[in-house]
Design an enzyme around this catalytic site. Structure first.
Site, mmCIF file in Angstrom:
data_model
loop_
_atom_site.group_PDB
_atom_site.id
_atom_site.type_symbol
_atom_site.label_atom_id
_atom_site.label_comp_id
_atom_site.label_asym_id
_atom_site.label_seq_id
_atom_site.Cartn_x
_atom_site.Cartn_y
_atom_site.Cartn_z
ATOM 1 N N MET A 94 0.985 -1.368 -0.040
ATOM 2 C CA MET A 94 -0.019 -0.099 0.009
ATOM 3 C C MET A 94 0.907 1.178 -0.093
ATOM 4 O O MET A 94 0.462 2.336 0.250
ATOM 5 C CB MET A 94 -0.818 0.015 1.209
ATOM 6 C CG MET A 94 -1.975 -1.054 1.029
ATOM 7 S SD MET A 94 -3.441 -0.822 1.906
ATOM 8 C CE MET A 94 -2.907 -0.414 3.629
ATOM 9 N N HIS B 214 9.079 -3.279 3.528
ATOM 10 C CA HIS B 214 8.603 -3.723 2.228
ATOM 11 C C HIS B 214 9.757 -4.015 1.199
ATOM 12 O O HIS B 214 9.688 -5.089 0.531
ATOM 13 C CB HIS B 214 7.877 -2.529 1.510
ATOM 14 C CG HIS B 214 6.696 -1.997 2.346
ATOM 15 N ND1 HIS B 214 6.860 -0.672 3.138
ATOM 16 C CD2 HIS B 214 5.424 -2.270 2.430
ATOM 17 C CE1 HIS B 214 5.302 -0.810 3.689
ATOM 18 N NE2 HIS B 214 4.562 -1.648 3.031
ATOM 19 N N GLY C 205 4.813 -10.318 3.884
ATOM 20 C CA GLY C 205 5.349 -10.389 5.033
ATOM 21 C C GLY C 205 4.597 -10.940 6.238
ATOM 22 O O GLY C 205 3.556 -10.941 6.523
ATOM 23 N N SER D 236 3.849 0.973 8.065
ATOM 24 C CA SER D 236 3.732 2.677 7.565
ATOM 25 C C SER D 236 2.920 3.413 8.554
ATOM 26 O O SER D 236 2.684 4.568 8.438
ATOM 27 C CB SER D 236 2.974 2.438 6.178
ATOM 28 O OG SER D 236 3.510 1.668 5.473
ATOM 29 N N ARG D 237 2.091 2.713 9.409
ATOM 30 C CA ARG D 237 1.372 3.344 10.383
ATOM 31 C C ARG D 237 2.091 3.919 11.821
ATOM 32 O O ARG D 237 1.751 4.497 12.661
ATOM 33 C CB ARG D 237 0.167 2.631 11.015
ATOM 34 C CG ARG D 237 -0.810 2.468 9.927
ATOM 35 C CD ARG D 237 -2.165 1.612 10.275
ATOM 36 N NE ARG D 237 -3.230 1.787 9.480
ATOM 37 C CZ ARG D 237 -3.819 0.659 8.819
ATOM 38 N NH1 ARG D 237 -3.069 -0.560 8.636
ATOM 39 N NH2 ARG D 237 -4.655 1.014 7.936
HETATM 40 P P1 AMP Z 1 1.329 -2.964 3.254
HETATM 41 O O1 AMP Z 1 1.836 -1.812 2.500
HETATM 42 O O2 AMP Z 1 1.191 -2.496 4.930
HETATM 43 O O3 AMP Z 1 0.042 -3.400 2.903
HETATM 44 O O4 AMP Z 1 2.364 -4.188 3.506
HETATM 45 C C1 AMP Z 1 2.750 -4.743 2.298
HETATM 46 C C2 AMP Z 1 3.565 -6.094 2.486
HETATM 47 O O5 AMP Z 1 4.427 -5.577 3.409
HETATM 48 C C3 AMP Z 1 2.684 -7.173 3.474
HETATM 49 O O6 AMP Z 1 2.924 -8.228 2.847
HETATM 50 C C4 AMP Z 1 3.083 -6.798 4.604
HETATM 51 O O7 AMP Z 1 3.099 -7.881 5.592
HETATM 52 C C5 AMP Z 1 4.659 -6.444 4.390
HETATM 53 N N1 AMP Z 1 5.250 -5.851 5.606
HETATM 54 C C6 AMP Z 1 4.765 -4.609 6.140
HETATM 55 N N2 AMP Z 1 5.733 -4.550 7.258
HETATM 56 C C7 AMP Z 1 6.561 -5.256 7.140
HETATM 57 C C8 AMP Z 1 7.836 -5.395 8.109
HETATM 58 N N3 AMP Z 1 8.040 -4.727 9.099
HETATM 59 N N4 AMP Z 1 8.578 -6.481 7.688
HETATM 60 C C9 AMP Z 1 8.345 -7.438 6.826
HETATM 61 N N5 AMP Z 1 7.214 -7.230 5.947
HETATM 62 C C10 AMP Z 1 6.392 -6.011 6.267
#
Ligand code: AMP
Length: 291
Positions: free
Chosen positions: A39, A46, A156, A195-196
């Protein structure tokens, strides 16, 4: 940014046609394609997925799409951090060659009425806290996999329940893609990158390390032989409740695949926690592999 790498090293496409044209040309050349859906508001967590995808494939495509259907009413869809230019630079540096940056109406055509419900692993915890969330996640992941047609996709372990839901869907729908889980990337003090995290005040940010501390306490107990889910969740609660700024939403001890509560640790278990700091909900977890 590494020497010689610029955002222009990533080709950015916004339409299914352009995405298919580039991925199609790679596949026609016999290249293996890895995919990383995100996202945006990218961080090193990421990028670790992009690097993993690179190790396992010849070309990596990432998507940045803030998916409206996985946000509930009153959640942060409108205020979710967005930084597309910086994201493109970071993706280029991590070795991603193609960025899919679609509009909402591209992913959800007007009049669209098809959604994916994954029962089982969606039911409890995040599914109970955020009704419709996993329906939105499963729907967008299926659409993105259909559009990108990758050989593998990396997710992740940070979002452990999401990973279980995606694996279930891919298996149930016989999708021709390999799903790879990648470990959680943390800040120096142990807080899982997210991201939050930018929503946290300085005081909340300091207090938020309690999530990792609680899971480290569990790791030590498991190493010492503890297998009782009740004992481990009590331990987590005790550590979490020592931090007055946090409010615990849940502590789950589940099997990795089904995300169903267990009484005794299985070969592959997860201890997943959700804690609120003000209006920010943080997730963290520990994957435990026995034997
Ligand atoms: P998001 O942008 O939050 O939807 O996350 C996109 C992908 O990045 C998802 O597969 C998450 O699980 C992964 N992700 C987010 N934070 C982390 C982190 N700290 N370590 C590893 N993967 C992550």
């Amino acid at each position: 940014m590494a020497d010689g790498v610029t955002a222009s090293d990533v080709q950015t496409v916004c339409t299914p046609e352009d995405l298919r044209a580039t991925v199609g040309s790679w596949k026609a050349a016999g290249l293996r394609v890895g995919f990383v859906p995100t996202m945006g508001a990218l961080h090193d967590g990421h990028l670790s997925l992009v690097r993993r995808a690179r190790e396992l494939s010849d070309r990596v495509v990432a998507s940045v799409f803030v998916n409206p259907t996985q946000f509930g009413p009153g959640e942060d869809f409108d205020s979710y951090p967005r930084s597309p230019e910086r994201d493109a630079e970071m993706l280029a540096e991590a070795g991603c060659r193609l960025l899919f940056l679609p509009q909402v109406e591209t992913i959800y055509p007007p009049g669209g009425s098809t959604f994916v419900e994954v029962e089982g692993p969606s039911r409890d915890f995040e599914g109970a806290e955020r009704p419709e969330h996993f329906r939105g996640v499963a729907t967008v992941v299926l659409k993105l996999l259909q559009l990108a047609q990758p050989d593998l996709a990396v997710f992740g372990e940070k979002d452990a329940q999401q990973l279980a839901v995606v694996r279930r869907m891919v298996c149930d729908l016989h999708l021709p893609v390999e799903i790879i889980g990648a470990p959680i990337v943390r800040e120096g003090d142990g807080l899982a990158m997210s991201s939050r995290n930018v929503y946290l005040s300085a005081e909340e940010r300091r207090a938020a390390t309690v999530l990792h501390r609680s899971l480290e306490a569990v790791r030590r107990e498991v190493d010492a032989g503890q297998r009782s889910a009740f004992a481990l969740s009590q331990l987590v609660l005790t550590v979490l409740e020592s931090e007055p700024l946090g409010r615990v939403d849940y502590v789950a001890v589940v099997d990795q695949e089904g995300f169903r509560p267990i009484e005794t640790l299985a070969d592959r278990s997860v201890i997943a926690i959700a804690v609120r700091f003000g209006s920010t909900r943080l997730l963290d977890n520990l994957h435990i592999e026995l034997g």
